[in-house]
Design a protein around this motif. Structure first.
Motif, PDB file in Angstrom:
ATOM      1  N   ILE A  87     -48.300  46.954 -67.961  1.00 31.90           N
ATOM      2  CA  ILE A  87     -48.593  48.521 -68.105  1.00 31.90           C
ATOM      3  C   ILE A  87     -48.320  48.995 -69.539  1.00 31.90           C
ATOM      4  N   THR A  88     -48.597  50.266 -69.428  1.00 29.08           N
ATOM      5  CA  THR A  88     -48.232  51.282 -70.503  1.00 29.08           C
ATOM      6  C   THR A  88     -47.843  52.729 -69.872  1.00 29.08           C
ATOM      7  N   SER A  89     -47.182  53.330 -70.664  1.00 30.16           N
ATOM      8  CA  SER A  89     -46.660  54.537 -69.984  1.00 30.16           C
ATOM      9  C   SER A  89     -47.321  55.746 -70.640  1.00 30.16           C
ATOM     10  N   THR A  90     -47.013  56.259 -71.892  1.00 26.96           N
ATOM     11  CA  THR A  90     -47.934  57.675 -72.234  1.00 26.96           C
ATOM     12  C   THR A  90     -48.891  57.508 -73.332  1.00 26.96           C
ATOM     13  N   SER A  91     -49.135  56.172 -73.873  1.00 28.47           N
ATOM     14  CA  SER A  91     -50.008  56.084 -74.784  1.00 28.47           C
ATOM     15  C   SER A  91     -51.605  55.758 -74.479  1.00 28.47           C
ATOM     16  N   ASP A  92     -52.617  56.489 -75.018  1.00 30.44           N
ATOM     17  CA  ASP A  92     -53.992  56.144 -74.615  1.00 30.44           C
ATOM     18  C   ASP A  92     -54.436  54.917 -74.911  1.00 30.44           C
ATOM     19  N   GLY A  93     -54.845  54.454 -76.204  1.00 29.64           N
ATOM     20  CA  GLY A  93     -55.139  53.036 -76.498  1.00 29.64           C
ATOM     21  C   GLY A  93     -54.572  51.971 -75.658  1.00 29.64           C
ATOM     22  N   PRO A  94     -53.517  51.741 -75.487  1.00 28.25           N
ATOM     23  CA  PRO A  94     -52.732  50.602 -74.628  1.00 28.25           C
ATOM     24  C   PRO A  94     -53.418  50.526 -73.422  1.00 28.25           C
ATOM     25  N   VAL A  95     -53.828  51.735 -72.712  1.00 26.24           N
ATOM     26  CA  VAL A  95     -54.555  51.669 -71.327  1.00 26.24           C
ATOM     27  C   VAL A  95     -55.467  50.716 -71.269  1.00 26.24           C
ATOM     28  N   ARG A  96     -56.414  50.612 -72.267  1.00 30.48           N
ATOM     29  CA  ARG A  96     -57.396  49.685 -71.956  1.00 30.48           C
ATOM     30  C   ARG A  96     -57.060  48.250 -72.349  1.00 30.48           C
ATOM     31  N   THR A  97     -55.898  48.199 -73.357  1.00 31.34           N
ATOM     32  CA  THR A  97     -55.382  46.688 -73.517  1.00 31.34           C
ATOM     33  C   THR A  97     -54.982  46.121 -72.101  1.00 31.34           C
ATOM     34  N   ALA A  98     -54.051  46.954 -71.371  1.00 35.56           N
ATOM     35  CA  ALA A  98     -53.755  46.804 -70.339  1.00 35.56           C
ATOM     36  C   ALA A  98     -54.247  46.314 -69.173  1.00 35.56           C
ATOM     37  N   ALA A  99     -55.532  46.926 -68.988  1.00 33.32           N
ATOM     38  CA  ALA A  99     -56.702  46.706 -68.283  1.00 33.32           C
ATOM     39  C   ALA A  99     -57.527  45.652 -68.635  1.00 33.32           C
ATOM     40  N   TYR A 100     -57.563  45.223 -69.885  1.00 30.04           N
ATOM     41  CA  TYR A 100     -58.381  44.011 -70.418  1.00 30.04           C
ATOM     42  C   TYR A 100     -57.067  42.868 -69.947  1.00 30.04           C
ATOM     43  N   VAL A 101     -56.103  42.851 -70.164  1.00 34.11           N
ATOM     44  CA  VAL A 101     -55.033  41.469 -70.315  1.00 34.11           C
ATOM     45  C   VAL A 101     -55.049  41.474 -68.645  1.00 34.11           C
ATOM     46  N   ASN A 102     -54.898  42.568 -67.828  1.00 33.25           N
ATOM     47  CA  ASN A 102     -54.585  42.282 -66.351  1.00 33.25           C
ATOM     48  C   ASN A 102     -55.869  41.454 -65.731  1.00 33.25           C
ATOM     49  N   GLU A 103     -57.033  42.118 -66.343  1.00 35.16           N
ATOM     50  CA  GLU A 103     -58.284  41.535 -65.762  1.00 35.16           C
ATOM     51  C   GLU A 103     -58.391  40.096 -66.216  1.00 35.16           C
ATOM     52  N   LYS A 104     -58.120  39.639 -67.510  1.00 33.89           N
ATOM     53  CA  LYS A 104     -58.131  38.291 -67.780  1.00 33.89           C
ATOM     54  C   LYS A 104     -57.105  37.400 -67.059  1.00 33.89           C
ATOM     55  N   LEU A 105     -56.160  38.013 -66.728  1.00 36.83           N
ATOM     56  CA  LEU A 105     -55.123  37.095 -65.996  1.00 36.83           C
ATOM     57  C   LEU A 105     -55.422  36.931 -64.531  1.00 36.83           C
ATOM     58  N   GLY A 106     -56.487  37.568 -64.108  1.00 41.17           N
ATOM     59  CA  GLY A 106     -56.914  37.570 -62.899  1.00 41.17           C
ATOM     60  C   GLY A 106     -55.984  38.480 -61.727  1.00 41.17           C
ATOM     61  N   LYS A 107     -55.378  39.352 -62.324  1.00 43.84           N
ATOM     62  CA  LYS A 107     -54.748  40.212 -61.361  1.00 43.84           C
ATOM     63  C   LYS A 107     -55.621  41.334 -60.932  1.00 43.84           C
ATOM     64  N   GLN A 108     -55.514  42.032 -59.589  1.00 40.10           N
ATOM     65  CA  GLN A 108     -56.277  42.984 -59.263  1.00 40.10           C
ATOM     66  C   GLN A 108     -55.993  44.161 -60.202  1.00 40.10           C
TER      67      GLN A 108
END
Length: 423
Positions: A87-108
């Motif tokens: 996850i991330t909390s208050t930063s914009d850019g890491p939102v897509r990093t979190a989405a990318y990594v969660n997706e690559k890890l196979g998490k919903q």
């Protein structure tokens, strides 16, 4: 890259039970409330930040000195440490990093990587909102100077120029009037482009009217608007947020319109679970979206103002939701809260301090000074230029604002070079 870690398994009976792990992207002071909330839930915390001295690292179980924008390296570390959620909390850019990594890890994913681009890159955001008929200003995405010039001419010379991929008012300028020469336009273009991670510059219709942000939480696709925050901005040409106040003092009819287009915008980016922070201008044609972010609001809005004004702990709610638990979004009370940011002039600071007369003033929740004697300031061109903040509370939003204004007038700043003194 530096990696530091301390393993902290929990003992249950005679067997060792490994803690669940949460990877949090960003370890700045604004992320600390989310880090603390995750620790209270019993998570082992894997913290990622490019700044090895980031304040939140003192709370880490695993410290990874990596850019939160480096998606591939964050993913590689996630394969090593195997977090249950990223996850991330208050930063914009890491939102897509979190989405990318969660997706690559196979998490919903609570937000797919494709949709995360629409919540973090303004050109993608504008295109998605336009496609879904959500009210937005006229805009152009310029990838070179010639298309930038054409966009300025198309908008009649008065427009907002800003980076497609950045936050915190960095690189945002009001271009005022027609007839700018090539050199002036090029200077503005290069300034904005230098602040854009993807090199794209947005040229948008200038919208006049009050500005607000909307703090919301989406659970299983259903969005709850928690509060509307009035925002106060520096005069042109730069647009830096210098105060926030909630709940909004706009008319109830206008607030209903704001809620309606917020729900449209959240639906447009297809957020399934998580917080959102939507910035809106109330124009003569009605409210229009400035930006929408799939994260908590920064500037202490969600970490301090929302709890003070409503009793809702949005930071804890977002962490609970990421952990698969149902958050409590019920308002506990109706009060006022505000934050004022301290602005400076130009020169080297000789002294900066808060007057003794406001130290024990009722309604003062926090006074924090970011700068010290010897630091130099050059006005307020982005949020990084602010010198400190004052958080206040009151029975109403108006009362909280007045207390803040009074306290702000008793912040004393002396400059060496200009001998500037402000009360």
């Amino acid at each position: 890259m530096e990696i530091y870690f301390v393993r902290k398994p929990q003992r249950a009976g005679r067997e060792w039970q490994m803690q669940k792990k949460m990877m949090i992207l960003g370890a700045s002071a604004l992320q600390i409330p989310a880090i603390q909330a995750a620790k209270e839930l019993g998570y082992e915390i894997i913290l990622v930040d490019y700044d090895e001295n980031a304040a939140g690292f003192s709370l880490a179980d695993v410290k990874l000195v990596i850019s939160t924008m480096d998606m591939e390296e964050v993913y590689r570390q996630a394969l090593i440490y195997k977090p249950d959620v990223v996850i991330t909390s208050t930063s914009d850019g890491p939102v897509r990093t979190a989405a990318y990594v969660n997706e690559k890890l196979g998490k919903q994913p609570d937000l797919s990587f494709e949709d995360s681009l629409c919540a973090t890159i303004k050109s993608n955001m504008r295109a998605r909102l336009k496609e879904r008929n959500v009210p937005i200003p006229s805009y152009y995405a310029a990838e070179d100077f010639s298309s930038f010039w054409a966009a300025v001419e198309a908008l009649g010379g008065r427009c907002i120029v800003k980076p497609s991929d950045n936050a915190g008012s960095r690189g945002v300028v009001l271009l005022e009037g027609e007839g700018k020469n090539n050199q002036e336009l090029n200077r503005i273009y290069e300034y904005s482009k230098s602040n854009s991670r993807n090199g794209v510059v947005m040229v948008e219709e200038f919208m006049e009217g009050p500005e607000v942000s909307v703090e919301s939480m989406t659970v299983d696709g259903e969005t709850t608007v928690i509060t509307i925050t009035d925002k106060y901005i520096t005069p042109p040409p730069y647009f830096v947020e210098i105060a926030h106040c909630e709940p909004s003092r706009l008319s109830l009819e206008t607030q209903d319109q704001i809620r309606e287009i917020t729900l449209q915008a959240v639906k447009a980016i297809r957020l399934q679970n998580g917080p959102s922070h939507t910035e809106i201008k109330v124009t003569e044609q009605g409210p229009k979206i400035v930006e929408i972010a799939a994260r908590l609001g920064g500037d202490f809005i969600t970490s301090r103002l929302v709890p003070l004004s409503s009793g809702v702990d949005l930071v804890k709610a977002s962490v609970l939701l990421a952990a698969g638990k149902n958050p409590d979004l019920e308002r506990k009370w109706e009060k006022g809260a505000a934050i004022h940011f301290i602005q400076g002039g130009k020169g080297k600071i000789r002294k900066i301090e808060a007057g003794e007369e406001i130290a024990c003033l009722d309604g003062i929740e926090e006074i924090m000074i970011y700068k010290k004697a010897g630091d130099s300031t050059d006005g307020t061109k982005s949020s990084n230029d602010r010198l400190g903040h004052i958080i206040t509370s009151g029975r109403t939003a108006g009362e909280a604002m007045e207390i803040g204004k009074y306290a702000l007038s008793h912040i004393h700043i002396e400059y060496e070079e200009t001998d500037h003194f402000r009360k």
